[in-house]
Motif scaffolding. Structure first.
Motif, PDB file in Angstrom:
ATOM      1  N   SER A  60       0.834  -1.211   0.000  1.00 44.88           N
ATOM      2  CA  SER A  60       0.000   0.000   0.000  1.00 44.88           C
ATOM      3  C   SER A  60       0.866   1.258   0.000  1.00 44.88           C
ATOM      4  N   LEU A  61       1.915   1.250   0.782  1.00 43.99           N
ATOM      5  CA  LEU A  61       2.825   2.389   0.830  1.00 43.99           C
ATOM      6  C   LEU A  61       3.496   2.604  -0.525  1.00 43.99           C
ATOM      7  N   LEU A  62       3.935   1.530  -1.171  1.00 44.71           N
ATOM      8  CA  LEU A  62       4.555   1.641  -2.489  1.00 44.71           C
ATOM      9  C   LEU A  62       3.573   2.175  -3.529  1.00 44.71           C
ATOM     10  N   ILE A  63       2.327   1.760  -3.466  1.00 42.59           N
ATOM     11  CA  ILE A  63       1.313   2.249  -4.408  1.00 42.59           C
ATOM     12  C   ILE A  63       1.088   3.748  -4.215  1.00 42.59           C
ATOM     13  N   VAL A  64       1.010   4.188  -2.980  1.00 44.96           N
ATOM     14  CA  VAL A  64       0.822   5.618  -2.708  1.00 44.96           C
ATOM     15  C   VAL A  64       2.014   6.424  -3.221  1.00 44.96           C
ATOM     16  N   LEU A  65       3.224   5.949  -2.957  1.00 40.80           N
ATOM     17  CA  LEU A  65       4.420   6.653  -3.435  1.00 40.80           C
ATOM     18  C   LEU A  65       4.460   6.703  -4.957  1.00 40.80           C
ATOM     19  N   ALA A  66       4.119   5.605  -5.610  1.00 35.24           N
ATOM     20  CA  ALA A  66       4.123   5.570  -7.078  1.00 35.24           C
ATOM     21  C   ALA A  66       3.060   6.503  -7.650  1.00 35.24           C
ATOM     22  N   SER A  67       1.895   6.547  -7.027  1.00 35.31           N
ATOM     23  CA  SER A  67       0.823   7.405  -7.550  1.00 35.31           C
ATOM     24  C   SER A  67       1.167   8.890  -7.413  1.00 35.31           C
ATOM     25  N   ILE A  68       2.056   9.214  -6.504  1.00 35.70           N
ATOM     26  CA  ILE A  68       2.493  10.604  -6.344  1.00 35.70           C
ATOM     27  C   ILE A  68       3.662  10.911  -7.279  1.00 35.70           C
ATOM     28  N   SER A  69       4.617  10.006  -7.358  1.00 35.11           N
ATOM     29  CA  SER A  69       5.860  10.319  -8.074  1.00 35.11           C
ATOM     30  C   SER A  69       5.771  10.138  -9.586  1.00 35.11           C
ATOM     31  N   VAL A  70       5.024   9.185 -10.086  1.00 31.10           N
ATOM     32  CA  VAL A  70       4.987   8.932 -11.534  1.00 31.10           C
ATOM     33  C   VAL A  70       4.427  10.124 -12.315  1.00 31.10           C
ATOM     34  N   PRO A  71       3.282  10.712 -11.938  1.00 29.66           N
ATOM     35  CA  PRO A  71       2.813  11.882 -12.692  1.00 29.66           C
ATOM     36  C   PRO A  71       3.788  13.058 -12.642  1.00 29.66           C
ATOM     37  N   SER A  72       4.430  13.265 -11.506  1.00 33.17           N
ATOM     38  CA  SER A  72       5.423  14.342 -11.394  1.00 33.17           C
ATOM     39  C   SER A  72       6.595  14.089 -12.335  1.00 33.17           C
ATOM     40  N   TYR A  73       7.054  12.858 -12.383  1.00 29.05           N
ATOM     41  CA  TYR A  73       8.158  12.493 -13.254  1.00 29.05           C
ATOM     42  C   TYR A  73       7.789  12.715 -14.718  1.00 29.05           C
ATOM     43  N   LEU A  74       6.601  12.288 -15.111  1.00 27.67           N
ATOM     44  CA  LEU A  74       6.164  12.455 -16.496  1.00 27.67           C
ATOM     45  C   LEU A  74       6.059  13.930 -16.877  1.00 27.67           C
ATOM     46  N   ASN A  75       5.596  14.755 -15.951  1.00 25.03           N
ATOM     47  CA  ASN A  75       5.514  16.193 -16.199  1.00 25.03           C
ATOM     48  C   ASN A  75       6.908  16.795 -16.384  1.00 25.03           C
ATOM     49  N   ILE A  76       7.858  16.374 -15.573  1.00 27.54           N
ATOM     50  CA  ILE A  76       9.232  16.861 -15.686  1.00 27.54           C
ATOM     51  C   ILE A  76       9.828  16.450 -17.030  1.00 27.54           C
ATOM     52  N   VAL A  77       9.612  15.215 -17.434  1.00 23.92           N
ATOM     53  CA  VAL A  77      10.142  14.732 -18.710  1.00 23.92           C
ATOM     54  C   VAL A  77       9.558  15.536 -19.867  1.00 23.92           C
ATOM     55  N   GLU A  78       8.248  15.792 -19.830  1.00 24.19           N
ATOM     56  CA  GLU A  78       7.601  16.556 -20.895  1.00 24.19           C
ATOM     57  C   GLU A  78       8.163  17.979 -20.975  1.00 24.19           C
ATOM     58  N   ASN A  79       8.350  18.620 -19.831  1.00 27.47           N
ATOM     59  CA  ASN A  79       8.915  19.973 -19.820  1.00 27.47           C
ATOM     60  C   ASN A  79      10.345  19.994 -20.346  1.00 27.47           C
ATOM     61  N   GLN A  80      11.128  18.970 -20.019  1.00 23.20           N
ATOM     62  CA  GLN A  80      12.500  18.911 -20.512  1.00 23.20           C
ATOM     63  C   GLN A  80      12.541  18.710 -22.025  1.00 23.20           C
ATOM     64  N   LYS A  81      11.598  17.952 -22.557  1.00 20.43           N
ATOM     65  CA  LYS A  81      11.531  17.784 -24.015  1.00 20.43           C
ATOM     66  C   LYS A  81      11.216  19.114 -24.685  1.00 20.43           C
TER      67      LYS A  81
END
Length: 146
Positions: free
Chosen positions: A40-61
């Motif tokens: 459950s803790l891993l799912i919560v961490l992933a649900s927070i970090s994955v969208p942030s990571y994708l947004n950062i990648v898109e901005n860097q592109k």
């Protein structure tokens, strides 16, 4: 009465000994509750970090495309100074000669569209999913992308 008390004390001591032995033995593995809590803790961490990571990648592109567009702008200016021509096809050939291939956008995967406006200022854009993204407008970098 004395016999009952002795039996009771023996039962208590056996229970205590059994409990003590169980606590001190080395059990291997985790309980189901512990595993569920960790998952459950891993799912919560992933649900927070994955969208942030994708947004950062898109901005860097977008920023990488802006840097490429600024290089293309300089090449277009050089081409105009050398040839005094604003023909898009000849400009594209000039860029391919210097770049070895026409650069594509990392953000959209499409080629950049380079044009000159009426004041001979360079405009560079690309299209992603029908939306036009302008990197250089009138010879200046698009401040929204910086």
């Amino acid at each position: 009465m004395n016999k009952i008390k002795i039996k009771y004390e023996r039962d208590i001591s056996k229970t205590y000994v059994n409990t003590y032995i169980r606590k001190n033995t080395k059990h291997k593995g985790f309980t189901l509750l512990e595993i569920i809590a960790v998952i459950s803790l891993l799912i919560v961490l992933a649900s927070i970090s994955v969208p942030s990571y994708l947004n950062i990648v898109e901005n860097q592109k977008k920023r990488a495309d802006l840097a490429t567009a600024l290089q293309l702008e300089q090449m277009a200016k050089t081409y105009y100074i050398e040839k005094k021509d604003t023909d898009k096809n000849k400009l594209k050939e000039y860029i391919i000669k210097n770049y070895e291939e026409f650069p594509k956008s990392k953000y959209s995967g499409e080629e950049f569209d380079i044009s000159f406006d009426t004041n001979k200022k360079v405009n560079i854009s690309t299209t992603k999913e029908g939306e036009k993204i302008e990197f250089v407008i009138g010879g200046k970098a698009n401040e929204e992308l910086e």
